[in-house]
Enzyme design. Structure first.
Site, PDB file in Angstrom:
ATOM      1  CD  GLN A  74       7.161   0.924  -0.168  1.00  0.00           C
ATOM      2  OE1 GLN A  74       6.736   1.078  -1.299  1.00  0.00           O
ATOM      3  NE2 GLN A  74       6.475   0.277   0.761  1.00  0.00           N
ATOM      4  CB  CYS A 196       4.250   8.476  -3.172  1.00  0.00           C
ATOM      5  SG  CYS A 196       4.986  10.115  -3.216  1.00  0.00           S
ATOM      6  CG  ASP A 333       0.585   1.991   0.328  1.00  0.00           C
ATOM      7  OD1 ASP A 333       0.461   3.131   0.817  1.00  0.00           O
ATOM      8  OD2 ASP A 333       1.641   1.555  -0.168  1.00  0.00           O
ATOM      9  CB  ALA A 343       5.537   7.019   4.934  1.00  0.00           C
ATOM     10  CB  CYS A 376       3.591  14.911  -1.453  1.00  0.00           C
ATOM     11  SG  CYS A 376       4.601  14.663  -2.915  1.00  0.00           S
TER      12      CYS A 376
END
Lengths: 433, 118
Positions: A74, A196, A333, A343, A376
């Protein structure tokens, strides 16, 4: 960290490993057991944990339940939606990541009974467990936006990066056309917990970047609809993003939660403190409300008083062990913890769950804990990103303090996202990172 | 920050290049190094004529390495945003320059043979 490694390898790989959270050393000592372990979900957390437990436990019966044959990387969706990678960049076979010793049931989980310690699959098969790990990911609720449907993605200026690799590619086609023609670009995020939370910001930056590169920024208006009074949950990051949004000339509308879309009129409706407001668009990135999957939401496992209606699993935020069912854990998640639906979080959570389960089997207390670490790589344009890492306390926890500044737009951070992140992710899936 | 182990680094590099390509590159690097050491021992010195020629290729190696990284990451000089970026570029350039110099010297020495060194 060893610095006598080849410098280029160091930059390319070490930084990549860092962006997903640096690795823990592999443990060699295996524990003999006949425990039955069931993992729901073969995504990033589930596959990684299956590999680690298979390597760590001798004789355990490990079963993984997931109907999806496609494993989706993802973190690659943003790159696909920016035209930098094809849709198949994010697609691999689930079977390729699972160890041989693990029994994969290719079905969805339909019911969890933590009292009887069983999981029932879609076909009605009941699987008993001694330990259960819920790693079922989360669910995208497009139907909670009136008028929205996944089939609309890629048509009439409607994009949505999250739905699938194919949807991300369709979103790129719309974004590419929009940045050719100009008009109003509208960017949203839901009021729910989401995976995210940096992704909506990245995509706004990338769209702006393409419009500039094509010389069309002058005829492009970019509106970002924030669900709350801030752009990002971590205050220091929020301030940085606010400054960058100002520099780039984005029109930020706070406390705007998307509730409806009219594809024909090309108008989105937002709930705001002043009542419903319509914003017309030529291109929109719709990010739907998210929740735990139904099987988890309808089970006895979710929090009763937190994230009400979203159904995330009630676990201790440090041990990831269920507060009411000590043989149940959650990772990824679906875990009901304040931070970390990325992740990178999964990468840091999985060794904790592994340690807790192995310790419980061995009759001792686990020692590893999860501090909320999330990473991130916030892309601010093609070629630059900010490597933002933080924990439960909203502290920045840079992996290379003084070397890679977390709030600086850097090429090195982009380099990682582009070449080293997927490799690190794959190594994580195999339980090697 | 957690420890980054050598094993993890190898795992990541294997995933990045693919197992076959990564270990193939390692083997090539080792072979070139062995060949270099061999010709140095054989000739009992560094031959200045070959070394000079090899050194002339260093800037090409540097530029090629930087260009390669820019192309595969769809970025360019304009994306340099801070000191660490400049340092990274210098290191990449250095690796390319040193690598090509070694390679060029070794190739000349191996092809030229012992007589060429005279």
């Amino acid at each position: 960290m060893s610095l006598d490694l080849d410098r280029r390898a160091f930059l390319a790989a070490a930084l990549g490993a860092t962006a997903l959270g640096a690795a823990r050393p592999a443990r060699a000592q295996s524990v003999a057991t006949s425990a039955k372990i069931v993992i729901i979900g073969a995504g990033a957390a589930g596959s990684s944990l299956a590999n680690r437990l298979a390597a760590r436990l001798d004789g355990a019966e490990i079963t993984i339940i997931d109907a999806r044959r496609r494993h989706l990387y993802q973190p690659g969706f943003t790159l696909i939606a920016a035209g930098l990678k094809p849709a198949n960049y994010s697609v691999s076979d689930t079977s390729g990541w699972l160890p041989r010793a693990v029994n994969w049931i290719e079905e969805g989980a339909a019911e969890i009974d933590p009292e009887a310690k069983t999981v029932t699959t879609d076909s009605g098969t009941t699987v008993g467990y001694d330990y259960l790990v819920v790693a079922a990911g989360l669910k995208l609720n497009y139907d909670q936006i009136e008028g929205m449907d996944v089939s609309l993605i890629g048509k009439d200026g409607i994009g949505s990066v999250y739905a699938s690799p194919e949807a991300a590619e369709a979103t790129w086609r719309e974004m590419d056309r929009f940045t050719d023609e100009g008009g109003v670009g509208l960017f949203t995020r839901p009021a729910t917990e989401m995976k995210c939370a940096g992704a909506p910001l990245k995509y706004t930056f990338l769209t702006d970047d393409y419009a500039r590169r094509k010389g069309n920024r002058g005829k492009t208006e970019i509106i970002y609809a924030a669900h709350s009074k801030s752009l990002f949950g971590v205050p220091i990051v929020n301030e940085k993003v606010r400054m960058l949004y100002g520099e780039r000339g984005f029109d930020t509308r706070y406390e705007h939660v998307m509730k409806a879309i009219d594809p024909g009129r090309k108008v989105a409706t937002f709930a705001t403190p002043e009542g419903d407001q319509e914003i017309p668009f030529d291109f929109i990135n719709v990010i739907p409300p998210m929740s735990a999957p139904d099987v988890v939401r309808n089970s006895p496992l979710p929090w009763a008083d937190k994230w009400v209606g979203q159904g995330y699993v009630e676990v201790d935020q440090y041990t990831l062990r269920h507060n009411r069912y000590p043989d149940v854990f959650a990772a990824g998640d679906v875990a009901g913890v304040p931070k970390g639906k990325t992740a990178a979080s999964a990468k840091w959570q999985v060794p904790v769950v592994e340690d807790q389960i192995v310790a419980q089997i061995a009759g001792r207390e686990g020692t590893e804990t999860y501090n909320g670490y999330t990473s991130c790589p916030l892309i601010t344009r093609v070629g630059r990103a900010m490597l933002i890492e933080f924990d439960y306390g909203n502290n920045l926890v840079p992996s290379f303090p003084g070397v890679i500044a977390p709030l600086e737009e850097l090429w090195v951070s982009w380099l990682m996202k582009e070449i080293a992140l997927k490799a690190t992710y794959n190594a994580m899936l195999r339980g090697r990172a | 920050m957690e420890e980054l182990t050598f094993g993890t680094l190898i795992a990541v590099l294997e995933e990045m290049f693919g197992q076959a390509l990564f270990w193939g590159l390692v083997v090539i690097a080792v072979l070139v190094t062995i060949a270099f050491v061999y010709v140095i021992v054989r000739d009992r010195s560094l031959r200045s004529r070959w070394f000079l020629r090899a050194e002339l290729l260093a800037p090409i190696g540097a530029i090629a390495a930087i260009w390669f990284v820019f192309v595969i990451t769809r970025s360019g000089l304009g994306d340099v945003g801070g000191p660490i970026d400049v340092i990274a570029l210098i290191l990449i350039g250095l690796a390319g320059a040193v690598g090509l110099t070694f390679l060029a010297y070794t190739v000349q020495a191996v092809i030229g043979g012992k007589r060429g060194a005279a």
